[in-house]
Design a protein around this motif. Structure first.
Motif, mmCIF file in Angstrom:
data_model
loop_
_atom_site.group_PDB
_atom_site.id
_atom_site.type_symbol
_atom_site.label_atom_id
_atom_site.label_comp_id
_atom_site.label_asym_id
_atom_site.label_seq_id
_atom_site.Cartn_x
_atom_site.Cartn_y
_atom_site.Cartn_z
ATOM 1 N N LEU A 84 0.830 -1.197 0.000
ATOM 2 C CA LEU A 84 0.000 0.000 0.000
ATOM 3 C C LEU A 84 0.868 1.252 0.000
ATOM 4 N N ARG A 85 0.464 2.258 -0.763
ATOM 5 C CA ARG A 85 1.271 3.463 -0.980
ATOM 6 C C ARG A 85 1.712 4.142 0.310
ATOM 7 N N ASN A 86 0.828 4.302 1.257
ATOM 8 C CA ASN A 86 1.119 5.114 2.444
ATOM 9 C C ASN A 86 1.540 4.311 3.668
ATOM 10 N N VAL A 87 1.753 3.033 3.490
ATOM 11 C CA VAL A 87 2.075 2.177 4.631
ATOM 12 C C VAL A 87 3.576 1.910 4.676
ATOM 13 N N GLY A 88 4.230 2.623 5.584
ATOM 14 C CA GLY A 88 5.654 2.419 5.822
ATOM 15 C C GLY A 88 5.854 1.688 7.136
ATOM 16 N N PRO A 89 7.087 1.649 7.623
ATOM 17 C CA PRO A 89 7.387 0.913 8.855
ATOM 18 C C PRO A 89 6.566 1.358 10.073
ATOM 19 N N ALA A 90 6.367 2.661 10.240
ATOM 20 C CA ALA A 90 5.616 3.139 11.418
ATOM 21 C C ALA A 90 4.160 2.690 11.357
ATOM 22 N N THR A 91 3.554 2.795 10.199
ATOM 23 C CA THR A 91 2.154 2.384 10.067
ATOM 24 C C THR A 91 2.023 0.872 10.192
ATOM 25 N N ARG A 92 2.991 0.145 9.684
ATOM 26 C CA ARG A 92 2.960 -1.315 9.846
ATOM 27 C C ARG A 92 3.042 -1.692 11.321
ATOM 28 N N LYS A 93 3.821 -0.940 12.098
ATOM 29 C CA LYS A 93 3.874 -1.186 13.546
ATOM 30 C C LYS A 93 2.524 -0.879 14.186
ATOM 31 N N ASP A 94 1.902 0.219 13.753
ATOM 32 C CA ASP A 94 0.561 0.548 14.268
ATOM 33 C C ASP A 94 -0.422 -0.565 13.934
ATOM 34 N N PHE A 95 -0.376 -1.061 12.702
ATOM 35 C CA PHE A 95 -1.269 -2.146 12.312
ATOM 36 C C PHE A 95 -1.002 -3.401 13.141
ATOM 37 N N ILE A 142 -3.919 -5.964 12.649
ATOM 38 C CA ILE A 142 -4.313 -5.960 11.240
ATOM 39 C C ILE A 142 -3.150 -6.539 10.454
ATOM 40 N N GLN A 143 -3.413 -7.650 9.749
ATOM 41 C CA GLN A 143 -2.332 -8.359 9.075
ATOM 42 C C GLN A 143 -2.460 -8.402 7.561
ATOM 43 N N THR A 144 -3.649 -8.097 7.022
ATOM 44 C CA THR A 144 -3.844 -8.216 5.579
ATOM 45 C C THR A 144 -4.619 -7.018 5.033
ATOM 46 N N VAL A 145 -4.494 -6.814 3.735
ATOM 47 C CA VAL A 145 -5.233 -5.745 3.066
ATOM 48 C C VAL A 145 -6.734 -6.014 3.152
ATOM 49 N N SER A 146 -7.138 -7.257 2.987
ATOM 50 C CA SER A 146 -8.570 -7.564 3.062
ATOM 51 C C SER A 146 -9.126 -7.287 4.460
ATOM 52 N N GLN A 147 -8.334 -7.545 5.472
ATOM 53 C CA GLN A 147 -8.738 -7.225 6.844
ATOM 54 C C GLN A 147 -8.851 -5.703 7.006
ATOM 55 N N LEU A 148 -7.875 -4.973 6.475
ATOM 56 C CA LEU A 148 -7.876 -3.511 6.561
ATOM 57 C C LEU A 148 -9.089 -2.916 5.853
ATOM 58 N N ALA A 149 -9.484 -3.505 4.742
ATOM 59 C CA ALA A 149 -10.619 -2.986 3.961
ATOM 60 C C ALA A 149 -11.913 -2.985 4.765
ATOM 61 N N GLN A 195 -7.440 2.716 -0.248
ATOM 62 C CA GLN A 195 -6.754 1.882 -1.238
ATOM 63 C C GLN A 195 -7.132 0.410 -1.071
ATOM 64 N N ALA A 196 -7.235 -0.045 0.164
ATOM 65 C CA ALA A 196 -7.606 -1.442 0.404
ATOM 66 C C ALA A 196 -8.999 -1.751 -0.156
ATOM 67 N N ARG A 197 -9.893 -0.786 -0.070
ATOM 68 C CA ARG A 197 -11.273 -0.994 -0.546
ATOM 69 C C ARG A 197 -11.423 -0.820 -2.051
ATOM 70 N N THR A 198 -10.696 0.162 -2.613
ATOM 71 C CA THR A 198 -10.943 0.551 -4.011
ATOM 72 C C THR A 198 -9.805 0.223 -4.964
ATOM 73 N N GLY A 199 -8.609 0.040 -4.429
ATOM 74 C CA GLY A 199 -7.432 -0.147 -5.278
ATOM 75 C C GLY A 199 -6.804 1.172 -5.699
ATOM 76 N N GLU A 200 -7.481 2.280 -5.405
ATOM 77 C CA GLU A 200 -6.977 3.605 -5.780
ATOM 78 C C GLU A 200 -5.981 4.082 -4.721
ATOM 79 N N ALA A 201 -4.741 4.317 -5.142
ATOM 80 C CA ALA A 201 -3.678 4.718 -4.224
ATOM 81 C C ALA A 201 -3.546 6.241 -4.203
ATOM 82 N N LEU A 202 -4.225 6.871 -3.247
ATOM 83 C CA LEU A 202 -4.128 8.322 -3.076
ATOM 84 C C LEU A 202 -3.119 8.626 -1.982
#
Length: 94
Positions: free
Chosen positions: A10-21, A26-33, A66-73
């Protein structure tokens, strides 16, 4: 079989956000959606006991979009939405 970390795609998911997840389990894009950025932001503050920068909400909103639509804003596309909500009192997570 190892778990594929599709969140890092995902475009905006770096190390800090992955730690938050990880904190939010939250382990998957489908879960995040299936998530709501307000709920994630509030839960992260509760889980960590730390007031989070409001920009964290922007990143969550962008990643969920992005997880829901595929659109990476970019995350900052969601900043005016949050700021408008702060102004009208519908975003109050302290």
């Amino acid at each position: 079989m190892p778990v594929v970390d599709d969140l890092k795609k995902l475009r905006n998911v770096g190390p800090a956000t992955r730690k938050d997840f990880a904190v939010l389990k939250i382990q998957t894009v489908s879960q995040l959606a299936q998530c709501d950025p307000d709920e994630l932001y509030s839960r992260l503050q509760s889980e960590t006991g730390v007031a989070q920068d409001p920009c964290v909400w922007d990143v969550f909103a962008a990643a969920i979009h992005q997880a829901r639509t595929g659109e990476a804003l970019n995350w900052w596309v969601f900043t005016p939405v949050r700021k408008a909500r702060q102004q009208n009192g519908t975003f109050d997570f302290r």
